[in-house]
Design a protein around this motif. Structure first.
Motif, PDB file in Angstrom:
ATOM      1  N   ILE A  16     -10.062   2.034  -2.331  1.00  0.00           N
ATOM      2  CA  ILE A  16      -8.998   2.496  -0.593  1.00  0.00           C
ATOM      3  C   ILE A  16     -10.162   1.800   0.641  1.00  0.00           C
ATOM      4  O   ILE A  16      -8.737   1.735   1.421  1.00  0.00           O
ATOM      5  CB  ILE A  16      -9.205   3.710  -1.181  1.00  0.00           C
ATOM      6  CG1 ILE A  16      -8.405   4.254  -0.661  1.00  0.00           C
ATOM      7  CG2 ILE A  16     -11.347   3.928  -0.744  1.00  0.00           C
ATOM      8  CD1 ILE A  16      -7.087   3.801  -0.731  1.00  0.00           C
ATOM      9  N   THR A  47      -3.038   9.485  -0.720  1.00  0.00           N
ATOM     10  CA  THR A  47      -2.073   8.098  -0.722  1.00  0.00           C
ATOM     11  C   THR A  47      -1.131   8.539  -1.602  1.00  0.00           C
ATOM     12  O   THR A  47       0.163   8.855  -1.390  1.00  0.00           O
ATOM     13  CB  THR A  47      -2.844   6.912  -1.893  1.00  0.00           C
ATOM     14  OG1 THR A  47      -3.381   7.993  -3.550  1.00  0.00           O
ATOM     15  CG2 THR A  47      -4.360   6.800  -1.259  1.00  0.00           C
ATOM     16  N   TYR A  49      -7.841   2.600  -8.554  1.00  0.00           N
ATOM     17  CA  TYR A  49      -8.501   2.893  -6.318  1.00  0.00           C
ATOM     18  C   TYR A  49      -9.680   3.258  -7.089  1.00  0.00           C
ATOM     19  O   TYR A  49     -10.778   2.792  -6.115  1.00  0.00           O
ATOM     20  CB  TYR A  49      -7.553   3.612  -5.741  1.00  0.00           C
ATOM     21  CG  TYR A  49      -6.602   2.677  -5.180  1.00  0.00           C
ATOM     22  CD1 TYR A  49      -6.371   2.137  -4.005  1.00  0.00           C
ATOM     23  CD2 TYR A  49      -5.178   3.183  -5.350  1.00  0.00           C
ATOM     24  CE1 TYR A  49      -5.739   1.014  -3.299  1.00  0.00           C
ATOM     25  CE2 TYR A  49      -4.339   2.446  -5.100  1.00  0.00           C
ATOM     26  CZ  TYR A  49      -4.329   1.937  -3.579  1.00  0.00           C
ATOM     27  OH  TYR A  49      -3.905   0.763  -3.162  1.00  0.00           O
ATOM     28  N   TRP A  50      -9.709   4.483  -7.168  1.00  0.00           N
ATOM     29  CA  TRP A  50     -11.373   5.024  -7.846  1.00  0.00           C
ATOM     30  C   TRP A  50     -12.357   4.186  -8.405  1.00  0.00           C
ATOM     31  O   TRP A  50     -13.132   4.118  -8.211  1.00  0.00           O
ATOM     32  CB  TRP A  50     -11.609   6.736  -8.088  1.00  0.00           C
ATOM     33  CG  TRP A  50     -12.816   7.110  -8.855  1.00  0.00           C
ATOM     34  CD1 TRP A  50     -13.000   6.695  -9.391  1.00  0.00           C
ATOM     35  CD2 TRP A  50     -12.996   7.806  -6.494  1.00  0.00           C
ATOM     36  NE1 TRP A  50     -14.624   7.772  -9.271  1.00  0.00           N
ATOM     37  CE2 TRP A  50     -14.686   8.046  -8.728  1.00  0.00           C
ATOM     38  CE3 TRP A  50     -12.835   8.570  -6.100  1.00  0.00           C
ATOM     39  CZ2 TRP A  50     -15.527   9.018  -7.073  1.00  0.00           C
ATOM     40  CZ3 TRP A  50     -14.335   8.926  -5.406  1.00  0.00           C
ATOM     41  CH2 TRP A  50     -14.830   9.674  -5.959  1.00  0.00           C
ATOM     42  N   LEU A  60      -8.596  11.159  -1.902  1.00  0.00           N
ATOM     43  CA  LEU A  60      -8.056  10.281  -2.129  1.00  0.00           C
ATOM     44  C   LEU A  60      -6.709   9.860  -2.854  1.00  0.00           C
ATOM     45  O   LEU A  60      -5.634   9.339  -2.171  1.00  0.00           O
ATOM     46  CB  LEU A  60      -8.403   8.787  -3.181  1.00  0.00           C
ATOM     47  CG  LEU A  60      -8.281   7.736  -3.773  1.00  0.00           C
ATOM     48  CD1 LEU A  60      -7.668   7.018  -2.867  1.00  0.00           C
ATOM     49  CD2 LEU A  60      -8.490   7.369  -4.798  1.00  0.00           C
ATOM     50  N   LEU A  92     -12.173   8.983   1.301  1.00  0.00           N
ATOM     51  CA  LEU A  92     -11.329   8.705   0.831  1.00  0.00           C
ATOM     52  C   LEU A  92     -11.959   7.925  -0.713  1.00  0.00           C
ATOM     53  O   LEU A  92     -11.487   8.220  -1.584  1.00  0.00           O
ATOM     54  CB  LEU A  92     -10.021   7.629   1.356  1.00  0.00           C
ATOM     55  CG  LEU A  92      -9.595   8.421   1.925  1.00  0.00           C
ATOM     56  CD1 LEU A  92      -8.436   7.157   2.771  1.00  0.00           C
ATOM     57  CD2 LEU A  92      -8.757   9.251   2.047  1.00  0.00           C
ATOM     58  N   SER A  93     -12.895   7.256   0.458  1.00  0.00           N
ATOM     59  CA  SER A  93     -14.302   7.005  -1.327  1.00  0.00           C
ATOM     60  C   SER A  93     -14.878   7.259  -1.960  1.00  0.00           C
ATOM     61  O   SER A  93     -15.465   7.450  -2.872  1.00  0.00           O
ATOM     62  CB  SER A  93     -14.551   5.910  -0.105  1.00  0.00           C
ATOM     63  OG  SER A  93     -14.138   4.526   0.042  1.00  0.00           O
ATOM     64  N   TYR A 143      -7.947  -5.601  -3.497  1.00  0.00           N
ATOM     65  CA  TYR A 143      -7.190  -4.454  -3.831  1.00  0.00           C
ATOM     66  C   TYR A 143      -7.205  -4.288  -5.939  1.00  0.00           C
ATOM     67  O   TYR A 143      -7.275  -5.700  -6.050  1.00  0.00           O
ATOM     68  CB  TYR A 143      -5.635  -4.404  -4.265  1.00  0.00           C
ATOM     69  CG  TYR A 143      -4.735  -4.260  -3.199  1.00  0.00           C
ATOM     70  CD1 TYR A 143      -4.596  -2.538  -2.417  1.00  0.00           C
ATOM     71  CD2 TYR A 143      -5.295  -4.378  -1.507  1.00  0.00           C
ATOM     72  CE1 TYR A 143      -3.496  -2.063  -1.622  1.00  0.00           C
ATOM     73  CE2 TYR A 143      -4.649  -3.762  -0.016  1.00  0.00           C
ATOM     74  CZ  TYR A 143      -3.572  -2.439  -0.307  1.00  0.00           C
ATOM     75  OH  TYR A 143      -3.179  -2.189   0.598  1.00  0.00           O
ATOM     76  N   TRP A 188       1.320  -1.329  -0.323  1.00  0.00           N
ATOM     77  CA  TRP A 188       0.300   0.110   0.279  1.00  0.00           C
ATOM     78  C   TRP A 188       0.731   1.629  -0.297  1.00  0.00           C
ATOM     79  O   TRP A 188       1.881   0.833   0.361  1.00  0.00           O
ATOM     80  CB  TRP A 188      -0.634  -0.076   0.990  1.00  0.00           C
ATOM     81  CG  TRP A 188      -1.429   0.975   1.334  1.00  0.00           C
ATOM     82  CD1 TRP A 188      -2.776   0.660   1.237  1.00  0.00           C
ATOM     83  CD2 TRP A 188      -1.305   2.522   1.497  1.00  0.00           C
ATOM     84  NE1 TRP A 188      -3.827   2.183   1.014  1.00  0.00           N
ATOM     85  CE2 TRP A 188      -2.966   3.011   1.800  1.00  0.00           C
ATOM     86  CE3 TRP A 188      -0.531   3.453   2.288  1.00  0.00           C
ATOM     87  CZ2 TRP A 188      -3.398   4.652   1.895  1.00  0.00           C
ATOM     88  CZ3 TRP A 188      -0.891   4.689   2.881  1.00  0.00           C
ATOM     89  CH2 TRP A 188      -2.162   5.491   2.623  1.00  0.00           C
ATOM     90  N   PRO A 189       0.600   2.242  -0.651  1.00  0.00           N
ATOM     91  CA  PRO A 189      -0.580   2.333  -1.474  1.00  0.00           C
ATOM     92  C   PRO A 189      -0.047   2.142  -2.877  1.00  0.00           C
ATOM     93  O   PRO A 189      -0.549   3.104  -4.077  1.00  0.00           O
ATOM     94  CB  PRO A 189      -0.826   4.025  -1.675  1.00  0.00           C
ATOM     95  CG  PRO A 189       0.385   5.092  -1.474  1.00  0.00           C
ATOM     96  CD  PRO A 189       1.743   3.515  -0.532  1.00  0.00           C
ATOM     97  N   SER A 206      -8.162  -2.070   1.005  1.00  0.00           N
ATOM     98  CA  SER A 206      -6.797  -1.964   1.089  1.00  0.00           C
ATOM     99  C   SER A 206      -5.922  -1.533   2.056  1.00  0.00           C
ATOM    100  O   SER A 206      -5.364  -1.267   2.276  1.00  0.00           O
ATOM    101  CB  SER A 206      -6.759  -0.571  -0.022  1.00  0.00           C
ATOM    102  OG  SER A 206      -6.604   0.402   0.178  1.00  0.00           O
TER     103      SER A 206
END
Length: 374
Positions: A284, A248, A278-279, A244, A237-238, A128, A90-91, A287
């Motif tokens: 995220i 990260t 990630y998006w 995000l 973050l989501s 992930y 990560w990340p 993770s």
């Protein structure tokens, strides 16, 4: 990647509300001007071209013990390619190994000996990228290592193989060596995170313990949050691509080694691709779970003084903008059967990105003596 998620990404980037500016330096976290520039670049990022680059890879999904695992698979070009498992952290994601992939799978095409070819397998950790989520409590490195063993042996038919890992991937790889010595011929670890020795300690181990304490106080807040309240953090973050990118991106920049001109040795396009991955996969949240699992699930920590017989090569990479404490060899020998130890001034936390030639050479050298076993 999901088209609706990409459209929503564009909409939210356009509606970004800036936070109060706390200055241009990194001392208090990500600078506002740096984040503004990153988000502007993300708005212009060509997601279609990124998808085409992904489509050019040989990607697979494997069902292992109830988990759907995503992996990139590259057949080696050489007389007897050695199966090599690469595990990210990560990340990061599987993307960070793409710069080194052709050097490992086709060394003859890149000025090296074809006899050093690897068949390379790069799985995405559970939760992930395109791998399905783990349980809400996450999975320890040991649990993931059991999945990797089944993937490599029962799934892909490699009864013997070698493995490399960095960051969280180093922990997974360490458990592979400890629990599966009959299948794992050797491992290589990039700057593994090691627990402070319980004592008595050597002078070098005492120095390391003090460095870890100082680093944790100044830089370890992210890790504590991941390990204690990941669900709370993940809401922001989501929901926010800016959040995000800040959370990260700051770590990627801090942990990357720097080029002679002072820029991070983590290409902008790779950073934008990582953020997009990630998006678009909405991963995220999941993770963060390895940190919670390591803190709360029993048996997560590698035991002290219980050394696996598997030969272990360690490469310590340096040059990060914010330096990690570098463990001494005698501490590593509490946990591993160290057969090779090297220290490099560059490479940082992402050596496959920053120094792909150096990492490829390190892996060839480390695993060359083991080729007759796999």
């Amino acid at each position: 990647m999901d088209a609706d998620a990409l459209r929503e990404l564009s909409r939210r980037l356009d509606g970004y509300r800036k936070s109060t500016d706390l200055g241009s330096g990194w001392d208090r976290g990500v600078p506002g001007d740096w984040l503004d520039a990153l988000l502007e670049d993300w708005r212009a990022f060509d997601a279609h071209a990124f998808q085409l680059r992904l489509d050019a890879l040989r990607q697979q999904r494997a069902e292992v013990a109830g988990h759907a695992l995503h992996l990139v698979h590259a057949e080696g070009r050489g007389p007897s390619p050695l199966p090599l498992l690469l595990t990210h952290g990560w990340p990061g994601s599987f993307l960070e190994y793409l710069p080194v992939l052709p050097l490992l799978s086709d060394p003859g095409g890149h000025g090296a000996d074809p006899a050093d070819a690897f068949t390379v397998i790069i799985p995405s950790l559970p939760g992930y990228a395109f791998s399905t989520p783990p349980p809400p409590t996450g999975m320890t490195g040991r649990q993931v290592a059991r999945l990797w063993h089944q993937l490599m042996t029962k799934g892909l038919g490699h009864d013997h193989f070698v493995a490399h890992g960095s960051d969280l991937g180093a922990g997974v790889t360490a458990w592979l060596a400890r629990d599966q010595p009959d299948a794992v011929a050797a491992i290589h670890l990039a700057t593994p995170g090691l627990a402070v020795a319980p004592g008595p300690r050597t002078e070098q181990e005492e120095d390391f313990a003090r460095a870890v304490q100082d680093w944790t106080a100044e830089e370890g807040g992210y890790m504590h949050e991941h390990a204690t309240k990941p669900a709370t953090l993940a809401v922001g973050l989501s929901d926010s691509p800016a959040g995000l990118a800040a959370w990260t991106g700051e770590k990627i920049i801090a942990w990357s080694s720097t080029r002679p001109d002072g820029s991070p040795a983590f290409d902008r396009e790779l950073l934008l691709g990582t953020l997009t991955l990630y998006w678009a996969t909405n991963t995220i949240t999941t993770s963060l779970l390895p940190y919670w699992a390591h803190r709360h699930l029993p048996g997560a920590a590698l035991p002290d003084r219980d050394v696996s017989p598997v030969p272990t090569a360690v490469s310590i990479f340096g040059g990060e903008r914010v330096a990690f404490p570098k463990p001494p060899r005698e501490l590593a020998e509490r946990y591993y059967n160290i057969t090779s130890w090297a220290e490099h001034p560059t490479g940082g936390h992402f050596p496959a990105v920053a120094e792909p030639e150096l990492l490829a050479r390190s892996l060839r050298d480390a695993f060359r003596p083991m080729r007759h076993r796999a």
